[in-house]
Design a protein around this motif. Structure first.
Motif, PDB file in Angstrom:
ATOM      1  N   LEU A 120       4.759   8.669   8.250  1.00  0.00           N
ATOM      2  CA  LEU A 120       3.488   8.244   7.670  1.00  0.00           C
ATOM      3  C   LEU A 120       3.408   6.721   7.628  1.00  0.00           C
ATOM      4  CD1 LEU A 120       3.107  10.696   4.636  1.00  0.00           C
ATOM      5  CD2 LEU A 120       1.956  10.798   6.858  1.00  0.00           C
ATOM      6  N   HIS A 121       2.198   6.214   7.657  1.00  0.00           N
ATOM      7  CA  HIS A 121       1.986   4.782   7.435  1.00  0.00           C
ATOM      8  C   HIS A 121       2.443   4.459   5.999  1.00  0.00           C
ATOM      9  CE1 HIS A 121      -0.186   1.058   6.659  1.00  0.00           C
ATOM     10  NE2 HIS A 121      -0.338   0.933   7.958  1.00  0.00           N
ATOM     11  N   GLN A 133       0.003   5.494   3.433  1.00  0.00           N
ATOM     12  CA  GLN A 133      -0.072   6.941   3.209  1.00  0.00           C
ATOM     13  C   GLN A 133       1.110   7.415   2.366  1.00  0.00           C
ATOM     14  OE1 GLN A 133      -0.239   7.833   7.485  1.00  0.00           O
ATOM     15  NE2 GLN A 133      -2.166   8.917   7.109  1.00  0.00           N
ATOM     16  N   GLN A 134       2.304   6.902   2.695  1.00  0.00           N
ATOM     17  CA  GLN A 134       3.495   7.325   1.963  1.00  0.00           C
ATOM     18  C   GLN A 134       3.402   6.906   0.492  1.00  0.00           C
ATOM     19  OE1 GLN A 134       6.087   9.161   3.572  1.00  0.00           O
ATOM     20  NE2 GLN A 134       6.455   9.580   1.398  1.00  0.00           N
ATOM     21  N   ALA A 155      -0.520   7.504  11.114  1.00  0.00           N
ATOM     22  CA  ALA A 155       0.900   7.875  11.149  1.00  0.00           C
ATOM     23  C   ALA A 155       1.459   7.667  12.550  1.00  0.00           C
ATOM     24  CB  ALA A 155       1.056   9.335  10.736  1.00  0.00           C
TER      25      ALA A 155
END
Ligand code: FES
Ligand code: FES
Length: 185
Positions: A89-90, A93-94, A84
């Motif tokens: 968030l990356h 990840q999101q 992140a």
């Protein structure tokens, strides 16, 4: 005098240098978890079969239970803690969050690290075992569900979140492509 069984290593983790003395038998995974308290990376099988311990080493997917800490000296290591950017968030990840790719969370750090590696390997034109046209001039194949499943097959999920994980990887890959195209335009 008996030969030394430990050495000093410098691990560059998520942009921060850590110098420590490690027994030559210490794996990168144990150095991360036991010595540096970076417990986001998980230990599943400890023998290279489950992918739970996947991190990026110099941008490449690596199962950290099979890599010695001494072999990681001066390498750039990215763990799930480093994905992140602040509160942002990356995209992987999101997408896992939005599409319910998380379940137990135990395999998730490795899945996320692996997915980021998959997206970069695919964008660089690397073929997989299911790619039909592997000629370099053919370029990256479409990132079909089969391609994603094959490329993520080193990461096991015992609770069966695979469908959502594959969707999350597809969405993050599409977003990354759009961002790259936008930046190039
Ligand atoms: S803990 Fe490393 S592959 Fe399973
Ligand atoms: S979400 Fe971790 S084993 Fe399935």
């Amino acid at each position: 005098m008996a030969p030394s069984t430990s050495s000093s290593v410098t691990l560059n983790i998520n942009g921060e240098k850590h110098t420590l003395s490690v027994d030559h038998r210490t794996t990168l995974l144990d150095a991360l978890r036991e010595r540096l308290d970076l417990t986001g990376t998980k230990k599943g099988c400890d023998q290279g079969q489950c992918g739970a311990c996947t991190v990026l080493v110099d941008g490449r997917r690596t199962v950290s239970c099979l890599q010695l800490a001494v072999a990681s000296d001066e390498r750039e290591i990215t763990t799930v803690e480093g994905m992140a950017e602040g509160d942002r968030l990356h995209p992987v990840q999101q997408a896992f969050l939005d599409l319910d790719g998380f379940q137990c969370g135990y395999c998730t750090p490795g899945q996320i690290c692996s997915a980021i590696g998959v997206i970069e390997e695919h964008a660089a034109g690397w073929p997989s075992a299911v790619t039909e046209d592997v000629r370099p001039e053919a370029g990256p194949p479409p990132l079909t569900p089969e391609e994603i499943k094959e490329r993520m097959s080193g990461n096991l999920c015992r609770c069966g979140a695979y469908a959502q994980i594959a969707q999350a990887v597809a969405r993050a890959a599409a977003e990354t492509r759009t961002e790259t195209e936008g930046a190039a335009a």
